[in-house]
Design an enzyme around this catalytic site. Structure first.
Site, short mmCIF file in Angstrom:
data_model
loop_
_atom_site.label_atom_id
_atom_site.label_comp_id
_atom_site.label_asym_id
_atom_site.label_seq_id
_atom_site.Cartn_x
_atom_site.Cartn_y
_atom_site.Cartn_z
N ARG A 104 25.94 37.02 32.12
CA ARG A 104 26.12 35.56 32.09
C ARG A 104 25.10 34.91 31.15
O ARG A 104 25.44 33.99 30.39
CB ARG A 104 26.01 35.00 33.51
CG ARG A 104 27.23 35.31 34.37
CD ARG A 104 27.19 34.59 35.69
NE ARG A 104 26.25 35.16 36.64
CZ ARG A 104 26.55 36.10 37.54
NH1 ARG A 104 27.77 36.62 37.58
NH2 ARG A 104 25.64 36.55 38.39
N ASP A 122 41.82 31.59 37.94
CA ASP A 122 41.70 32.50 39.06
C ASP A 122 42.88 32.25 40.00
O ASP A 122 43.44 31.14 40.00
CB ASP A 122 40.37 32.30 39.81
CG ASP A 122 39.97 33.53 40.60
OD1 ASP A 122 39.17 34.34 40.09
OD2 ASP A 122 40.46 33.70 41.74
N SER A 123 43.22 33.25 40.79
CA SER A 123 44.35 33.09 41.72
C SER A 123 43.90 32.69 43.11
O SER A 123 44.71 32.67 44.04
CB SER A 123 45.16 34.39 41.79
OG SER A 123 44.34 35.46 42.23
N ASP A 136 37.02 39.48 33.08
CA ASP A 136 36.26 40.19 34.12
C ASP A 136 37.16 40.42 35.33
O ASP A 136 36.97 39.82 36.39
CB ASP A 136 35.03 39.37 34.50
CG ASP A 136 34.09 40.14 35.42
OD1 ASP A 136 34.21 41.37 35.49
OD2 ASP A 136 33.24 39.49 36.06
N CYS A 141 35.20 47.06 36.08
CA CYS A 141 34.32 47.47 37.18
C CYS A 141 34.94 48.64 37.95
O CYS A 141 34.54 48.91 39.09
CB CYS A 141 34.03 46.30 38.11
SG CYS A 141 35.49 45.67 38.99
#
Length: 393
Positions: free
Chosen positions: A206, A247-248, A297, A337
């Protein structure tokens, strides 16, 4: 003391001090869940002390490779204290720190994050579960803190034959906290947030993203899978004129909006979309929308190598779409990830996505987790997070 004996030739990884013993490697022996066993080679010679897990494919996780070591409260006291001391050697500009990182700290199945005066722990293996009270007390003594919340509510517990558990282990108080990071303020809820409440492993990324936005004057930013807006805050702190965040999860987006307000940013500079990322990327392409910087991400798509092929297709698709939306000279921060996707494979996936998009770029940096999420020499599986910074040519 109960023991397990390995099949011929299966001792090689333990001789290299790798901490896992798989079910298929065991010739005979067993124990109750979390019980300490002596791990022996086929000839009966000592290899390690380990916690047995009768329900897991990883049938034993090693505590120690020292034959004289006693696995008792004093052992865990020392191991926890050593993990906490190790973090003092890292330059961490935050009051959110990972104090214990499982196998990398010699404590398989134990994850502990600190948020200011509160710790959050996950006990993810049968061994960590069995020693939970001892580990909890050791954490309080090593840190001088009094608040410890448990978030052992992940699906991986089922692989160990363990139920999900969450709640205060020591102390009590509010679960909504504010994290300080790089001079920013980030709100979270340790009871409902992902993992232990936040993604501390992306702390350094970040900051790096914010620096890129500022140095290169990147004005239009897209943050995909934005969760509670860490990279959105970073982009605005770097001077971006506008940031679209996708985003969901509606609750995560509400928290992201609150994080903008916490840092005094103008809400007019941010757009939040409760939507599917793939569909949104395709819609942006149809609309001719372009961005100077994009963050990808996504959540874990390949927990094991067995899931890698399907996950590779998904990673390739979102990266291909992102490349099409990226302006020449623009910057892509892209991550995986997934433990089942190696750093080399991830690079190949992103390269293939660029080729399909008709885009070339400079890979200016390889990224990983923050230093308090270490990978050790003997446990490369600790490198679950990998990323690339790509500047489009």
């Amino acid at each position: 003391m109960k023991s397990i004996r390995l099949r011929p030739g299966k001792e090689r990884s333990l001789l290299r001090r790798h901490p896992w013993v798989f079910e298929s490697a065991i010739a005979k022996g067993g124990a109750d869940a979390g019980e300490t066993v002596r791990v022996e080679a086929h000839d009966g010679s000592f290899l390690a002390w380990a916690a047995f897990s009768p329900a897991s494919r990883i049938r034993a996780r090693c505590w120690s490779f020292d034959a004289d070591q006693r696995i008792e409260p004093a052992f865990f006291e020392a191991a926890v204290a050593a993990a906490v001391r190790a973090r003092e050697r890292f330059a961490i500009d935050s009051d959110g720190v990972r104090l214990v990182h499982g196998e990398s700290d010699g404590l398989p199945g134990l994850i502990v994050d600190r948020y200011g005066d509160t710790m959050v722990a996950q006990f993810l293996s049968a061994g960590a579960q069995r020693w939970k009270p001892v580990l909890a007390d050791a954490l309080l003594r090593a840190t001088g803190l009094s608040r410890l919340y448990e978030r052992s509510d992940t699906s991986s517990r089922a692989l160990e034959g363990l139920p999900m558990e969450a709640g205060w282990l020591r102390g009590e108080g509010p679960t909504e906290l504010v994290l300080r990071e790089h001079g920013w303020r980030l709100g979270l809820d340790i009871a409902t947030g992902h993992k232990t409440g936040y993604y501390l492993d992306q702390r350094d990324s970040r900051r790096l993203f914010s620096e890129h936005v500022r140095r290169l004057g990147l004005q239009r930013v897209l943050n995909c899978y934005c969760y509670t807006g860490g990279f959105t805050v970073a982009a605005l702190a770097g001077g971006a004129a506008e940031v679209a965040s996708i985003d969901s999860s509606g609750p995560a987006l509400e928290r992201a909006r609150a994080n903008l307000a916490l840092n005094g940013f103008d809400a007019e500079r941010a757009q939040f979309l409760d939507a599917d990322v793939n569909a949104s990327l395709r819609r942006f392409a149809d609309e001719g929308r372009r961005f100077d910087a994009i963050v990808l991400d996504p959540p874990k798509l390949a927990p094991t190598v067995a899931h890698a092929e399907r996950a590779a297709r998904a990673y390739k698709d979102i990266n291909r779409l992102a490349f099409k939306l990226l302006e020449p000279g623009g910057v892509l921060f892209t991550y995986s990830c997934s433990g089942g996707i190696s750093a080399d494979l991830f690079h190949k996936i992103v390269a293939s996505a660029g080729i399909d998009a008709g885009v070339d770029g400079f890979v200016t940096q390889r990224l990983g987790g923050a230093p308090d999420h270490p990978m050790t020499l003997v446990f490369p599986e600790g490198e679950y997070l990998k990323g690339l910074v790509v500047v489009r040519r």
